[in-house]
Design an enzyme around this catalytic site. Structure first.
Site, short mmCIF file in Angstrom:
data_model
loop_
_atom_site.label_atom_id
_atom_site.label_comp_id
_atom_site.label_asym_id
_atom_site.label_seq_id
_atom_site.Cartn_x
_atom_site.Cartn_y
_atom_site.Cartn_z
N ARG A 121 0.82 -1.23 0.00
CA ARG A 121 0.00 0.00 0.00
C ARG A 121 0.85 1.26 0.00
NH1 ARG A 121 -3.54 -2.98 3.51
NH2 ARG A 121 -5.19 -3.84 2.22
N LYS A 143 3.90 11.75 -11.44
CA LYS A 143 3.05 10.98 -12.33
C LYS A 143 3.74 9.65 -12.58
CE LYS A 143 0.38 14.33 -14.99
NZ LYS A 143 0.12 14.88 -16.34
N GLU A 185 11.60 18.66 -24.74
CA GLU A 185 10.88 18.99 -23.49
C GLU A 185 11.52 20.21 -22.81
OE1 GLU A 185 8.08 17.42 -22.75
OE2 GLU A 185 8.21 15.36 -23.51
N LYS A 227 9.32 23.08 -13.81
CA LYS A 227 8.42 21.94 -13.53
C LYS A 227 8.01 21.92 -12.07
CE LYS A 227 6.70 17.59 -14.26
NZ LYS A 227 6.62 16.42 -15.10
N GLU A 237 -3.28 18.31 -11.63
CA GLU A 237 -3.73 18.79 -12.93
C GLU A 237 -5.23 19.07 -12.94
OE1 GLU A 237 -1.53 16.73 -16.05
OE2 GLU A 237 -3.20 17.10 -17.42
N ARG A 242 -0.98 22.65 -14.64
CA ARG A 242 -0.12 21.52 -15.02
C ARG A 242 -0.43 21.05 -16.45
NH1 ARG A 242 2.06 16.47 -11.30
NH2 ARG A 242 3.34 15.60 -12.96
N ASN A 246 1.43 19.80 -21.26
CA ASN A 246 1.06 18.96 -22.41
C ASN A 246 1.14 19.73 -23.72
OD1 ASN A 246 0.52 16.72 -20.77
ND2 ASN A 246 -1.51 17.52 -20.28
N HIS A 249 1.58 17.95 -26.96
CA HIS A 249 1.37 16.52 -26.72
C HIS A 249 0.14 15.97 -27.44
CE1 HIS A 249 4.56 17.05 -23.87
NE2 HIS A 249 4.48 15.81 -23.43
N HIS A 253 0.69 13.17 -29.82
CA HIS A 253 0.05 11.88 -29.54
C HIS A 253 -0.49 11.27 -30.84
CE1 HIS A 253 -2.63 8.98 -27.61
NE2 HIS A 253 -3.61 9.48 -28.35
N HIS A 267 8.98 9.72 -28.28
CA HIS A 267 7.99 10.62 -27.67
C HIS A 267 8.41 12.09 -27.80
CE1 HIS A 267 5.06 12.21 -24.85
NE2 HIS A 267 6.05 12.72 -24.14
P1 NAD Z 1 13.65 5.45 -21.67
O1 NAD Z 1 13.52 5.33 -20.23
O2 NAD Z 1 13.12 4.35 -22.52
O3 NAD Z 1 15.20 5.67 -22.04
C1 NAD Z 1 15.57 5.79 -23.38
C2 NAD Z 1 16.72 4.82 -23.73
O4 NAD Z 1 17.93 5.33 -23.20
C3 NAD Z 1 16.58 3.42 -23.15
O5 NAD Z 1 17.06 2.50 -24.09
C4 NAD Z 1 17.49 3.45 -21.92
O6 NAD Z 1 17.96 2.18 -21.59
C5 NAD Z 1 18.59 4.34 -22.41
N1 NAD Z 1 19.32 5.09 -21.40
C6 NAD Z 1 18.79 5.75 -20.33
N2 NAD Z 1 19.74 6.47 -19.74
C7 NAD Z 1 20.90 6.24 -20.41
C8 NAD Z 1 22.22 6.73 -20.28
N3 NAD Z 1 22.53 7.65 -19.37
N4 NAD Z 1 23.16 6.26 -21.12
C9 NAD Z 1 22.83 5.37 -22.10
N5 NAD Z 1 21.58 4.91 -22.31
C10 NAD Z 1 20.63 5.34 -21.46
O7 NAD Z 1 12.99 6.78 -22.25
P2 NAD Z 1 12.75 8.25 -21.69
O8 NAD Z 1 12.68 9.11 -22.87
O9 NAD Z 1 13.68 8.60 -20.58
O10 NAD Z 1 11.31 8.14 -21.01
C11 NAD Z 1 10.16 7.88 -21.78
C12 NAD Z 1 9.05 7.49 -20.85
O11 NAD Z 1 8.80 8.57 -19.95
C13 NAD Z 1 7.74 7.20 -21.55
O12 NAD Z 1 7.22 5.98 -21.06
C14 NAD Z 1 6.84 8.35 -21.14
O13 NAD Z 1 5.49 7.98 -21.06
C15 NAD Z 1 7.41 8.71 -19.79
N6 NAD Z 1 7.14 10.09 -19.36
C16 NAD Z 1 6.65 10.26 -18.12
C17 NAD Z 1 6.41 11.54 -17.65
C18 NAD Z 1 5.92 11.74 -16.24
O14 NAD Z 1 5.61 12.87 -15.88
N7 NAD Z 1 5.87 10.71 -15.44
C19 NAD Z 1 6.69 12.66 -18.45
C20 NAD Z 1 7.20 12.44 -19.73
C21 NAD Z 1 7.43 11.14 -20.18
N1 GLY Z 2 4.90 15.52 -18.14
C1 GLY Z 2 3.59 16.01 -17.84
C2 GLY Z 2 3.37 16.21 -16.39
O1 GLY Z 2 4.20 15.89 -15.56
O2 GLY Z 2 2.36 16.71 -16.03
#
Ligand code: NAD
Ligand code: GLY
Length: 370
Positions: A121, A143, A185, A227, A237, A242, A246, A249, A253, A267
């Site tokens: 939990r 998030k 971003e 942020k 949001e 917040r 987007n 986005h 999307h 993305h």
């Molecule tokens: P990711 O986590 O898939 O990383 C991208 C690639 O880089 C992967 O292959 C990873 O193994 C590699 N990698 C990571 N760090 C590295 C480093 N320092 N050196 C070498 N390789 C490295 O992708 P991302 O772009 O970081 O994240 C995308 C995800 O984030 C999506 O699922 C998206 O939905 C999510 N997201 C979440 C939020 C939120 O607010 N929670 C906001 C934006 C995106």
């Molecule tokens: N990346 C969108 C949010 O954190 O709200």
């Protein structure tokens, strides 16, 4: 080292930013722990570079740890990935007072955050983001989510981390394409409400992407501060604050859906093209000077980011693309709130434009800026 706080009352937490911090992390983690034990979750790419330095730093503080290394990629943010991770945490004897460390990009951060919101939990977690996207966006704000068959990030929770530790030098091993996707971003924060920062990006973006450490640090610190401010003002949001994060986005999307959420378009790349389209749609509707929309397009094009339907590899008709937007999880009462703009740094949320208007606009974009 730079430090700032996400101000959320009893759930406030610090964000630490500093070159080489990953080798010094134990000293920052130790005061949080109720017992000298933690669990690290990462992926194989990141483990190869950073698991040993992180572990060594914990050991120097006499913190014992175990680690779980997942496959890299979006597929890990799934029911199967969640099941494996939560079962592993339980098997490791995780306690509610423990802090699990998420070492990696947004995939690892989102998955670990969600797992920690439900296991026993709820237990604590620490974000150690290693992609630019995660350092400037996903590691801050709480998030968390996994993807399901019906769409991305549809199952999740708000669960704030207890600490975010950003070591910008980890970006030195990140593939250039992933760095570019994260840079979109960064630019977003300028376009939301900070024209001065967009101008800074125009001047220093190329240097940042080429590895200039001063530009990298400034971009991360400025983005994270923006942020943190937005999350503190509208954590869940509910107030159209917040939601501004987007920007780009909804259009993005549609492009991601059309390219199958695949390596064809990352993305952040979709967000880059989406931000250009949001500005061009605003200009087409007389909301924003056309020159501002062109400035945005030109900057993103100059750093090799997609800046049009064609450069994003999409040649579908407007109705198909707008159809994807209709399934966006941000739809409220059948209407899709769009983030539009009155100019660079002047974005706002509106429900004044229907998807038919968006479809007609996208049809007009099909052949431009190849
Ligand atoms: P990711 O986590 O898939 O990383 C991208 C690639 O880089 C992967 O292959 C990873 O193994 C590699 N990698 C990571 N760090 C590295 C480093 N320092 N050196 C070498 N390789 C490295 O992708 P991302 O772009 O970081 O994240 C995308 C995800 O984030 C999506 O699922 C998206 O939905 C999510 N997201 C979440 C939020 C939120 O607010 N929670 C906001 C934006 C995106
Ligand atoms: N990346 C969108 C949010 O954190 O709200």
């Amino acid at each position: 080292m730079e430090s700032l706080t996400v101000e959320l009352g009893s759930r406030s937490y610090p964000i630490l930013i500093g070159d080489g911090l990953i080798r010094d992390i134990g000293a920052h983690v130790a005061p949080l722990l109720k017992r000298p034990r933690t669990m690290i979750v990462t992926d194989t790419h990141v483990a190869g570079h950073y698991l040993t330095p992180l572990g060594t730093s914990l050991a120097m503080e006499n913190i014992s740890f175990s680690s779980f290394v997942l496959d890299p990629g979006e597929g890990t943010k799934s029911w199967a990935g969640l099941a494996r991770l939560t079962e592993w945490l339980i098997g490791e004897g995780v306690e509610r007072g423990d802090h699990v460390i998420a070492l990696g990009g947004g995939v690892i951060g989102d998955l670990v955050g969600f797992a920690c919101s439900i296991v026993k939990r709820g237990c604590n977690f620490i974000q150690v983001p290693t992609t630019l996207l995660a350092q400037v966006d996903s590691s801050v704000g709480g998030k968390t989510a996994i993807n399901v068959a019906a769409g991305k990030n549809l199952i999740g929770a708000f669960h704030q981390p207890a600490l975010v530790v950003i070591d910008p030098t980890t970006l030195e091993t990140l593939p250039r394409r992933e760095l570019g996707a994260g840079y979109a971003e960064v630019v977003k924060y300028g376009l939301i409400d900070d024209a001065g920062f967009f101008a800074w990006c125009e001047e220093h973006g190329a240097a940042l992407l080429a590895g200039d450490s001063e530009a990298r640090h400034k971009a991360i610190a400025h983005s994270v501060a923006a942020k943190a401010r937005i999350v503190a003002a509208d954590e869940r949001e509910t107030q159209d604050i917040r939601a501004l994060l987007n920007l780009g986005h909804s259009f993005g999307h549609a492009l991601e859906a059309e390219t199958g959420y695949s390596d064809r378009l990352l993305h952040g790349e979709a967000v880059a093209a989406g931000m250009v389209l949001a500005h061009q749609f605003s200009a087409a509707n007389g909301l924003c000077p056309a020159a501002d929309a062109e400035r945005v397009r030109s900057h993103l094009a100059s750093v090799d980011l997609p800046h049009s339907l064609a450069s994003a590899g999409v040649n579908s008709d407007g109705a198909t693309l707008a159809g994807h937007m209709a399934h966006d999880k941000k739809v409220r009462g059948g209407k899709l709130p769009l983030i539009l703009t009155r100019g660079i740094g002047q974005s706002f949320v509106t429900e004044d434009y229907g998807l038919d208007a968006v479809a007609a606009f996208l049809d007009g974009q099909a052949s431009v800026h190849r």
